[in-house]
Every structure is written in C-alpha cells, then in structure tokens.
Design a protein around this motif. Structure first.
Motif, PDB file in Angstrom:
ATOM      1  N   ILE A   1      -6.199  13.306 -20.379  1.00 19.73           N
ATOM      2  CA  ILE A   1      -5.674  12.430 -19.324  1.00 19.73           C
ATOM      3  C   ILE A   1      -5.346  13.299 -18.108  1.00 19.73           C
ATOM      4  N   PHE A   2      -5.798  12.849 -16.943  1.00 21.18           N
ATOM      5  CA  PHE A   2      -5.435  13.479 -15.676  1.00 21.18           C
ATOM      6  C   PHE A   2      -4.620  12.472 -14.859  1.00 21.18           C
ATOM      7  N   SER A   3      -3.477  12.928 -14.414  1.00 17.34           N
ATOM      8  CA  SER A   3      -2.644  12.055 -13.594  1.00 17.34           C
ATOM      9  C   SER A   3      -3.226  11.946 -12.189  1.00 17.34           C
ATOM     10  N   GLN A   4      -2.596  11.106 -11.365  1.00 15.66           N
ATOM     11  CA  GLN A   4      -3.064  10.923 -10.003  1.00 15.66           C
ATOM     12  C   GLN A   4      -2.953  12.212  -9.202  1.00 15.66           C
ATOM     13  N   LYS A   5      -1.965  13.053  -9.555  1.00 13.63           N
ATOM     14  CA  LYS A   5      -1.768  14.317  -8.852  1.00 13.63           C
ATOM     15  C   LYS A   5      -2.570  15.460  -9.465  1.00 13.63           C
ATOM     16  N   GLY A   6      -3.347  15.176 -10.535  1.00 19.22           N
ATOM     17  CA  GLY A   6      -4.207  16.191 -11.123  1.00 19.22           C
ATOM     18  C   GLY A   6      -3.614  16.920 -12.309  1.00 19.22           C
ATOM     19  N   ARG A   7      -2.464  16.484 -12.807  1.00 21.98           N
ATOM     20  CA  ARG A   7      -1.865  17.144 -13.974  1.00 21.98           C
ATOM     21  C   ARG A   7      -2.620  16.719 -15.233  1.00 21.98           C
ATOM     22  N   LEU A   8      -2.778  17.697 -16.148  1.00 22.27           N
ATOM     23  CA  LEU A   8      -3.554  17.472 -17.368  1.00 22.27           C
ATOM     24  C   LEU A   8      -2.624  17.158 -18.536  1.00 22.27           C
ATOM     25  N   TYR A   9      -2.991  16.111 -19.289  1.00 20.16           N
ATOM     26  CA  TYR A   9      -2.323  15.761 -20.547  1.00 20.16           C
ATOM     27  C   TYR A   9      -3.421  15.588 -21.581  1.00 20.16           C
ATOM     28  N   GLU A  10      -3.264  16.247 -22.714  1.00 21.32           N
ATOM     29  CA  GLU A  10      -4.320  16.191 -23.722  1.00 21.32           C
ATOM     30  C   GLU A  10      -3.723  16.162 -25.116  1.00 21.32           C
ATOM     31  N   PHE A  11      -4.553  15.639 -26.041  1.00 21.14           N
ATOM     32  CA  PHE A  11      -4.206  15.652 -27.456  1.00 21.14           C
ATOM     33  C   PHE A  11      -5.489  15.865 -28.243  1.00 21.14           C
ATOM     34  N   SER A  12      -5.426  16.708 -29.258  1.00 25.96           N
ATOM     35  CA  SER A  12      -6.579  16.946 -30.117  1.00 25.96           C
ATOM     36  C   SER A  12      -6.088  17.102 -31.548  1.00 25.96           C
ATOM     37  N   SER A  13      -6.725  16.392 -32.446  1.00 24.82           N
ATOM     38  CA  SER A  13      -6.339  16.482 -33.852  1.00 24.82           C
ATOM     39  C   SER A  13      -6.836  17.780 -34.490  1.00 24.82           C
ATOM     40  N   SER A  14      -7.765  18.458 -33.851  1.00 26.72           N
ATOM     41  CA  SER A  14      -8.273  19.733 -34.384  1.00 26.72           C
ATOM     42  C   SER A  14      -8.317  20.747 -33.245  1.00 26.72           C
ATOM     43  N   ASP A  15      -9.516  21.126 -32.812  1.00 24.84           N
ATOM     44  CA  ASP A  15      -9.674  22.071 -31.706  1.00 24.84           C
ATOM     45  C   ASP A  15     -10.355  21.351 -30.542  1.00 24.84           C
ATOM     46  N   MET A  16      -9.700  21.408 -29.379  1.00 22.94           N
ATOM     47  CA  MET A  16     -10.202  20.660 -28.227  1.00 22.94           C
ATOM     48  C   MET A  16     -11.582  21.149 -27.794  1.00 22.94           C
ATOM     49  N   GLN A  17     -11.794  22.471 -27.714  1.00 26.23           N
ATOM     50  CA  GLN A  17     -13.075  23.018 -27.263  1.00 26.23           C
ATOM     51  C   GLN A  17     -14.208  22.637 -28.214  1.00 26.23           C
ATOM     52  N   ARG A  18     -13.889  22.700 -29.525  1.00 29.26           N
ATOM     53  CA  ARG A  18     -14.907  22.318 -30.507  1.00 29.26           C
ATOM     54  C   ARG A  18     -15.248  20.834 -30.402  1.00 29.26           C
ATOM     55  N   SER A  19     -14.233  20.019 -30.160  1.00 27.98           N
ATOM     56  CA  SER A  19     -14.469  18.577 -30.011  1.00 27.98           C
ATOM     57  C   SER A  19     -15.301  18.280 -28.765  1.00 27.98           C
ATOM     58  N   ILE A  20     -15.009  19.000 -27.673  1.00 30.64           N
ATOM     59  CA  ILE A  20     -15.770  18.798 -26.441  1.00 30.64           C
ATOM     60  C   ILE A  20     -17.228  19.226 -26.627  1.00 30.64           C
ATOM     61  N   GLN A  21     -17.440  20.374 -27.307  1.00 26.51           N
ATOM     62  CA  GLN A  21     -18.803  20.846 -27.549  1.00 26.51           C
ATOM     63  C   GLN A  21     -19.577  19.865 -28.419  1.00 26.51           C
ATOM     64  N   LYS A  22     -18.902  19.342 -29.427  1.00 29.67           N
ATOM     65  CA  LYS A  22     -19.518  18.348 -30.301  1.00 29.67           C
ATOM     66  C   LYS A  22     -19.882  17.091 -29.515  1.00 29.67           C
ATOM     67  N   TYR A  23     -18.996  16.702 -28.621  1.00 28.92           N
ATOM     68  CA  TYR A  23     -19.247  15.520 -27.791  1.00 28.92           C
ATOM     69  C   TYR A  23     -20.458  15.739 -26.882  1.00 28.92           C
ATOM     70  N   LEU A  24     -20.548  16.927 -26.260  1.00 30.73           N
ATOM     71  CA  LEU A  24     -21.668  17.216 -25.363  1.00 30.73           C
ATOM     72  C   LEU A  24     -23.004  17.212 -26.107  1.00 30.73           C
ATOM     73  N   GLU A  25     -23.000  17.791 -27.321  1.00 30.49           N
ATOM     74  CA  GLU A  25     -24.239  17.819 -28.098  1.00 30.49           C
ATOM     75  C   GLU A  25     -24.680  16.418 -28.485  1.00 30.49           C
ATOM     76  N   LEU A  26     -23.718  15.598 -28.902  1.00 27.91           N
ATOM     77  CA  LEU A  26     -24.049  14.232 -29.312  1.00 27.91           C
ATOM     78  C   LEU A  26     -24.526  13.393 -28.123  1.00 27.91           C
ATOM     79  N   THR A  27     -23.860  13.544 -26.985  1.00 23.37           N
ATOM     80  CA  THR A  27     -24.288  12.781 -25.818  1.00 23.37           C
ATOM     81  C   THR A  27     -25.660  13.233 -25.317  1.00 23.37           C
TER      82      THR A  27
END
Length: 219
Positions: free
Chosen positions: A47-73
C-alpha cells in the motif's frame, strides 16, 4: 444502530480522508494476515499512501512473492498473446477460405458454369469481365508478335552483315590466290627463259669437231 452504505467516491475533506485511510488500511492488513493464517495462503500486500509512504504485509518473503508474481504474470501474458495470435490466425484462415471460395465461384461462372442462379446484373458484369479479358489477351498477343518480329528483324540484320563479311573475306582470299598464281606464273616464265639462254650458251661454248685435224687454209 445500522451504519449506512458509504458512497464509493473520493473523500474531499483531507482530514476525513486521512482517518478513513488509516482505518481501512489497518483493516486490510488485518484481513490479509487472517487470510494467510486461516487458509495457509501466501499473501503479499503493498500500500502506498497519497504522500508516498509504503505499507506492506507479507506472509513469507516479500521479494520472493514479487518475483513469483512477475514470473506468473509473464507466463500469463505470453499465454494470452499466444491465444490472441491463434485467434488472429483462425480469423485470417477463415477470410482466406472465403476469398478462395468466392474466386472459385467467379472462375466457374467465367467458364460458363453455374449461371442458372445469376441475375441479369451479374451476367452483364460477367460479360464485361470477359470483354476486358479478351481485350487484354489480344493486346498481349499483339505485343508478343511485335517483340518476335523485332527479334527476327535483328537476327536478319545480323545474318546479312555476317554474310557480307564472309563475302568480303572470300573475295579477299580469291584476290590473294590470283596474285600468288600470277607471281608463280611469272617466276615460272623467268625460269624457263633462263634455262633457254643457258642452253644456247652451252651450245656455243661446247661446239666441238670430232675427227682428224684438218689443215687450215692460209689465205
């Protein structure tokens, strides 16, 4: 007390918008955590707020989840492109088949077949096409005849020039032969004359008297 339905549009008041963002953000992060725990799912929330602040949650590893998402997409995008390409090919094949069918029907009609279903306008159109085709055929035929005549005229000119060159060469050889023959005859006559003079000289010089010597008369 029942809370009324909130209209889904941008909140114009800045403070109210910030309070709503904080509440719903926390609720969204809580729901993501509950989903990962209850369903044993891999959840990643950014989540990015209107001012650009980052809020995130990951049940495992965020980078691994993002890489998995990119490969699948990427795979999904490639699959969609392949499907679209196949659909395009099917469409093109159907159009080409239709064109072939129309051309085949037109060819049969030009040959005089399947004319029973043709209207007067179609028959007139076929007649125009045949007249145009006949005109083109005659024009092409005349052009080929003209080109062939030009080739034959060029060949005739070449043969005439070649014949003239051969005739001049033969005449030249004949003149050379006559000159050689004349020279040979002249040389032969000179040799015959030389032999005649030599014979006469020999007769004069070698004139001998065979017999007893006779006394010379003294006058």
């Amino acid at each position: 007390m029942v809370r009324g339905k909130v209209e889904m549009k941008r909140i114009e008041n800045a403070s109210t918008r910030q309070v709503t963002f904080s509440k719903r953000r926390n609720g969204l992060l809580k729901k993501a955590f509950e989903l990962s725990v209850l369903c044993d799912a891999e959840v990643a929330l950014i989540i990015f707020s209107q001012k650009g602040r980052l809020y995130e949650f990951s049940s495992s590893d965020m980078q691994r989840s993002i890489q998995k998402y990119l490969e699948l997409t990427k795979e999904r995008h490639a699959s969609m492109e392949s499907e679209q390409h196949m659909q395009h090919l099917k469409h093109e094949t159907a159009m080409i088949s239709r064109k072939i069918e129309l051309l085949e029907n037109s060819r049969r009609k030009l040959l005089g077949h399947n004319l029973g279903t043709c209207s007067m306008e179609e028959l007139q159109d076929i007649d125009k096409q045949l007249q145009g085709s006949l005109k083109n055929i005659r024009s092409r035929k005349a052009q080929l005849f003209k080109e062939e005549i030009g080739k034959l005229q060029t060949k005739e000119k070449f043969l005439l020039e070649e014949n003239e060159r051969l005739r001049e060469k033969i005449m030249k050889y004949l003149q050379i032969g006559l000159k050689q023959r004349h020279v040979q005859e002249k040389v032969g006559q000179q040799e015959i004359g030389s032999c005649s003079r030599s014979t006469q000289c020999s007769e004069v010089v070698t004139e001998l008297f065979i017999g007893p010597p006779t006394a010379k008369k003294i006058s």
